[in-house]
Design a protein around this motif. Structure first.
Motif, PDB file in Angstrom:
ATOM      1  N   MET A   1      48.943  37.785 -10.168  1.00 37.59           N
ATOM      2  CA  MET A   1      48.508  39.128  -9.893  1.00 37.59           C
ATOM      3  C   MET A   1      46.765  39.611 -11.257  1.00 37.59           C
ATOM      4  SD  MET A   1      50.281  41.005  -8.268  1.00 37.59           S
ATOM      5  CE  MET A   1      49.073  42.722  -8.800  1.00 37.59           C
ATOM      6  N   ARG A   2      46.963  38.621 -12.785  1.00 35.46           N
ATOM      7  CA  ARG A   2      46.081  38.304 -13.014  1.00 35.46           C
ATOM      8  C   ARG A   2      44.721  38.431 -12.364  1.00 35.46           C
ATOM      9  NH1 ARG A   2      44.220  33.746 -15.149  1.00 35.46           N
ATOM     10  NH2 ARG A   2      45.590  32.056 -15.273  1.00 35.46           N
ATOM     11  N   HIS A   3      45.257  37.859 -11.246  1.00 39.36           N
ATOM     12  CA  HIS A   3      43.587  37.160 -10.988  1.00 39.36           C
ATOM     13  C   HIS A   3      42.917  38.464  -9.935  1.00 39.36           C
ATOM     14  CE1 HIS A   3      43.122  32.975 -11.902  1.00 39.36           C
ATOM     15  NE2 HIS A   3      45.031  32.904 -11.510  1.00 39.36           N
ATOM     16  N   LEU A   4      43.750  39.772  -9.524  1.00 39.12           N
ATOM     17  CA  LEU A   4      43.659  40.928  -9.137  1.00 39.12           C
ATOM     18  C   LEU A   4      43.195  42.117  -9.737  1.00 39.12           C
ATOM     19  CD1 LEU A   4      46.496  41.098  -6.004  1.00 39.12           C
ATOM     20  CD2 LEU A   4      43.935  39.307  -6.213  1.00 39.12           C
ATOM     21  N   ARG A   5      41.962  42.542  -9.420  1.00 37.02           N
ATOM     22  CA  ARG A   5      41.853  43.369  -9.988  1.00 37.02           C
ATOM     23  C   ARG A   5      40.901  44.709  -9.132  1.00 37.02           C
ATOM     24  NH1 ARG A   5      37.620  40.684 -14.700  1.00 37.02           N
ATOM     25  NH2 ARG A   5      38.512  38.695 -15.211  1.00 37.02           N
ATOM     26  N   SER A   6      41.730  45.899  -9.655  1.00 36.76           N
ATOM     27  CA  SER A   6      41.021  46.851  -8.556  1.00 36.76           C
ATOM     28  C   SER A   6      40.489  48.070  -9.130  1.00 36.76           C
ATOM     29  CB  SER A   6      42.366  48.140  -8.536  1.00 36.76           C
ATOM     30  OG  SER A   6      43.105  48.322  -9.906  1.00 36.76           O
ATOM     31  N   ASP A   7      39.466  48.245  -8.686  1.00 35.03           N
ATOM     32  CA  ASP A   7      38.286  49.280  -8.551  1.00 35.03           C
ATOM     33  C   ASP A   7      38.496  50.313  -8.357  1.00 35.03           C
ATOM     34  OD1 ASP A   7      35.533  51.147  -8.722  1.00 35.03           O
ATOM     35  OD2 ASP A   7      35.093  48.507  -9.678  1.00 35.03           O
ATOM     36  N   VAL A 161      35.262  40.556  -3.778  1.00 36.28           N
ATOM     37  CA  VAL A 161      34.856  41.492  -3.871  1.00 36.28           C
ATOM     38  C   VAL A 161      35.673  42.801  -1.990  1.00 36.28           C
ATOM     39  CG1 VAL A 161      33.781  44.369  -4.612  1.00 36.28           C
ATOM     40  CG2 VAL A 161      33.249  41.991  -5.342  1.00 36.28           C
ATOM     41  N   THR A 162      36.964  42.832  -1.815  1.00 34.45           N
ATOM     42  CA  THR A 162      37.015  43.255  -0.908  1.00 34.45           C
ATOM     43  C   THR A 162      37.699  45.523  -0.819  1.00 34.45           C
ATOM     44  OG1 THR A 162      37.974  42.825   1.380  1.00 34.45           O
ATOM     45  CG2 THR A 162      38.634  42.259  -0.972  1.00 34.45           C
ATOM     46  N   SER A 163      37.654  46.565  -0.002  1.00 31.16           N
ATOM     47  CA  SER A 163      38.025  47.221   0.913  1.00 31.16           C
ATOM     48  C   SER A 163      39.574  46.185   1.146  1.00 31.16           C
ATOM     49  CB  SER A 163      37.316  47.943   1.021  1.00 31.16           C
ATOM     50  OG  SER A 163      36.819  47.353   1.677  1.00 31.16           O
ATOM     51  N   SER A 164      39.407  45.570   1.511  1.00 30.89           N
ATOM     52  CA  SER A 164      40.947  45.184   2.866  1.00 30.89           C
ATOM     53  C   SER A 164      42.029  45.175   2.147  1.00 30.89           C
ATOM     54  CB  SER A 164      39.905  44.156   3.576  1.00 30.89           C
ATOM     55  OG  SER A 164      40.113  43.054   2.871  1.00 30.89           O
ATOM     56  N   LEU A 165      41.755  44.779   0.871  1.00 32.52           N
ATOM     57  CA  LEU A 165      43.197  44.415   0.483  1.00 32.52           C
ATOM     58  C   LEU A 165      43.770  45.587  -0.479  1.00 32.52           C
ATOM     59  CD1 LEU A 165      45.179  41.993  -0.414  1.00 32.52           C
ATOM     60  CD2 LEU A 165      44.141  41.267  -1.887  1.00 32.52           C
ATOM     61  N   CYS A 212      40.164  44.717  -5.943  1.00 32.44           N
ATOM     62  CA  CYS A 212      40.051  45.294  -4.522  1.00 32.44           C
ATOM     63  C   CYS A 212      40.864  46.158  -4.480  1.00 32.44           C
ATOM     64  CB  CYS A 212      41.625  44.849  -4.059  1.00 32.44           C
ATOM     65  SG  CYS A 212      42.647  44.627  -5.496  1.00 32.44           S
ATOM     66  N   GLN A 213      41.161  47.824  -3.747  1.00 27.80           N
ATOM     67  CA  GLN A 213      41.405  48.647  -3.755  1.00 27.80           C
ATOM     68  C   GLN A 213      42.746  48.670  -5.297  1.00 27.80           C
ATOM     69  OE1 GLN A 213      42.229  51.062  -0.472  1.00 27.80           O
ATOM     70  NE2 GLN A 213      40.327  50.430   0.622  1.00 27.80           N
ATOM     71  N   THR A 214      42.866  49.808  -5.165  1.00 25.56           N
ATOM     72  CA  THR A 214      43.916  49.824  -6.125  1.00 25.56           C
ATOM     73  C   THR A 214      45.721  49.931  -5.992  1.00 25.56           C
ATOM     74  OG1 THR A 214      43.604  52.611  -5.910  1.00 25.56           O
ATOM     75  CG2 THR A 214      42.785  51.794  -8.192  1.00 25.56           C
TER      76      THR A 214
END
Length: 214
Positions: A1-7, A161-165, A212-214
């Motif tokens: 999870m530390r590789h996934l960041r939300s914006d 950077v993606t909006s699909s996840l 990705c998304q939150t």
């Protein structure tokens, strides 16, 4: 999870680049490109749009004022929310293919900078007023790239950077697996695809992330 960041700005994205016209001077705020410029890459002193042509990434960011300095390649995508691997195949392939470019080969920089000094032309041929050099002095780009390239402690980062996840959806899926529930086969494919991306980055002494998304 530390590789996934939300914006949170990615929650409202509706397109990868938005619409184009000859009067357009910026990418749409609700596009992935717009979010990269406004938020994801806000820590970069230098930011250039390298999309289309002989692209190394959609954006390349530098920060020579940080200690240690850093180089970031940004690969932008848009799509419907999914926990499957499908939306990520192209992004991961593109990111892995261009890892070797993170050495910023000096023999390529003159042509690169010459291209960045031109306004953005869309894939359909629309000549816009969008500047490819988002931040930084055009006359200092050669020096900026040489400085970070020669820094022995430079950090190299690759962002998809993606909006699909959704980070929350991934976290919930992993919690269900930890609780003993059998994972969806599509999620297993996504998991291994992302792990292959993170591992490929590590092998090239880079740090891989998904924004990705939150």
């Amino acid at each position: 999870m530390r590789h996934l960041r939300s914006d949170p700005l990615l929650d409202g994205v509706t397109d990868e680049k938005g619409n184009f016209s000859t009067r357009k001077a910026t990418f749409d705020a609700d596009s992935t490109f717009g979010v990269i410029e406004a938020s994801v890459a806000d820590g970069d002193d230098v930011l250039v749009c390298d999309d289309l042509g002989d692209e190394w990434a959609d954006y390349i960011g530098l920060n020579n004022s940080s200690s240690p300095p850093r180089i970031t390649f940004y690969h932008a995508k848009h799509g419907p929310l999914s926990l499957g691997a499908g939306p990520f195949h192209i992004s991961v392939s593109q990111a892995i293919k261009n890892l070797q470019r993170m050495s910023l080969p000096p023999e390529s920089m003159e042509a690169k900078i010459r291209g960045w000094n031109n306004k953005y032309v869309s894939g359909s041929g629309v000549k816009t007023r969008i500047k490819r050099i988002v931040r930084g002095d055009a006359d200092e780009l050669m020096n900026e790239f040489a400085q970070v390239r020669l820094a022995p402690d430079a950090i190299r980062r690759v962002f998809i950077v993606t909006s699909s996840l959704s980070r929350g959806a991934v976290e919930e899926a992993l919690k269900e697996v930890a609780a003993g529930q059998a994972p969806d086969p599509y999620f297993v494919q996504l998991y291994w695809l992302l792990m292959s991306f993170f591992s490929a980055c590590t092998e090239m002494n880079a740090h891989g992330y998904v924004i990705c998304q939150t």
